[in-house]
Scaffold this active site. Sequence first.
Site, PDB file in Angstrom:
ATOM      1  CE  LYS A   1       0.716   1.517   4.372  1.00 33.77           C
ATOM      2  NZ  LYS A   1       1.731   2.529   4.520  1.00 33.77           N
TER       3      LYS A   1
ATOM      4  CG  ASP B   1      -0.692  -0.040   7.769  1.00 32.02           C
ATOM      5  OD1 ASP B   1      -1.420   0.903   8.070  1.00 32.02           O
ATOM      6  OD2 ASP B   1       0.547   0.040   7.651  1.00 32.02           O
TER       7      ASP B   1
HETATM    8  O1  C5P Z   1      -0.269  -0.986  14.229  1.00 33.66           O
HETATM    9  P1  C5P Z   1       1.140  -1.269  13.901  1.00 33.66           P
HETATM   10  O2  C5P Z   1       1.673  -2.492  14.631  1.00 33.66           O
HETATM   11  O3  C5P Z   1       1.418  -1.340  12.447  1.00 33.66           O
HETATM   12  O4  C5P Z   1       1.971  -0.046  14.443  1.00 33.66           O
HETATM   13  C1  C5P Z   1       3.371  -0.081  14.562  1.00 33.66           C
HETATM   14  C2  C5P Z   1       3.817   1.117  15.391  1.00 33.66           C
HETATM   15  O5  C5P Z   1       3.589   2.315  14.662  1.00 33.66           O
HETATM   16  C3  C5P Z   1       3.055   1.300  16.687  1.00 33.66           C
HETATM   17  O6  C5P Z   1       3.637   0.558  17.721  1.00 33.66           O
HETATM   18  C4  C5P Z   1       3.182   2.791  16.910  1.00 33.66           C
HETATM   19  O7  C5P Z   1       4.449   3.107  17.423  1.00 33.66           O
HETATM   20  C5  C5P Z   1       3.125   3.348  15.512  1.00 33.66           C
HETATM   21  N1  C5P Z   1       1.758   3.749  15.102  1.00 33.66           N
HETATM   22  C6  C5P Z   1       1.166   4.873  15.677  1.00 33.66           C
HETATM   23  N2  C5P Z   1      -0.086   5.257  15.300  1.00 33.66           N
HETATM   24  C7  C5P Z   1      -0.757   4.571  14.356  1.00 33.66           C
HETATM   25  C8  C5P Z   1      -0.181   3.431  13.746  1.00 33.66           C
HETATM   26  C9  C5P Z   1       1.094   3.052  14.148  1.00 33.66           C
HETATM   27  O8  C5P Z   1       1.773   5.517  16.538  1.00 33.66           O
HETATM   28  N3  C5P Z   1      -1.978   4.978  13.984  1.00 33.66           N
END
Ligand code: C5P
Length: 301
Positions: free
Chosen positions: A10, A140
């Site tokens: 993406k 995502d």
């Molecule tokens: O949700 P995901 O595991 O992909 O997120 C990885 C990291 O990215 C989270 O631990 C956080 O530090 C950051 N993140 C965030 N806000 C979001 C998505 C991700 O701070 N909306």
Amino acid sequence: MTVTVRAPAKINLHLGVGAPRPDGFHPLVTAYHAVGLCDDVTVADADTWSVHTKLPDWIDPGLLPADGENIVDRAAELLAGFHGVPRRGLVSVVKAIPVAGGLAGGSADAAAALVALDRLWDLHTSDTDLLRLAAQLGSDVPFSLVGGTALGTGRGELVTPLTDRGTWWWVVVPSPEGLSTPRVYRHFDELVPDAPERPPSADEVVAALASGDPYLLAAALHNDLELAAVDLRPDLGRLLERGEEVGALRGLVSGSGPTCVFLCEGADHAREVAGALTGPEHPVVLTTMGPVAGAHLVEYA
Ligand code: C5P
């Protein structure tokens, strides 16, 4: 039995980021766009559980998570636990999406694994449950299931399809080194301590998508994380400038980076821009288009 599911990378055409929530995540308003760089996840019957990953020679194997810590392991554990079945199977992940690049490659693998294992284990998980499990794996991952072009809200996990009348051509420039997503978000907090509670809206990109006009889309592309990614990696700023100098309509850091993407007028234009950007500093430059489908079955034997 063997099942292969393909899931796309993406790009965020709009990534509006708000001030961190009490749970540490950032509220997002994002326009997700699935492009034709895909990973394939093949699962087969086996008595034990194992995951093997095949990388193209231009992706550094050092960027992969350690054995057993792959998001595919977590996806399988979650699905097996939800249905109360044992986690077993032989998994092969064939990657074409750059790792740690801001293209949701790990999320694509998780989404593909959920769909493939659902078939292999004959679980008939509902779409609602799959999306819920996906959201537990990463912000995502629900979009990797849905694909196309879609609005993401919440922390990115709430996905609603958008009207998209274009076929958009992209040049994708991966970076040999990864960039950590949490690190980029932390740096965003340092650089923008007064971020609004409600992230900037995606209205301009939404209108451009409905028009199908690449010039309107180029003008509307927006990524709040770009400032932080370019500050951590000044080479990305130079690459974005160079892409626009050689004729791209617009360059943009993809998600939290470091991959940079360049919007072009069409396929021939994308090939020209890719040719001009390829060189010793960027030996691998890809062209692709979107929107494409989310995680989908490609082989069932
Ligand atoms: O949700 P995901 O595991 O992909 O997120 C990885 C990291 O990215 C989270 O631990 C956080 O530090 C950051 N993140 C965030 N806000 C979001 C998505 C991700 O701070 N909306």
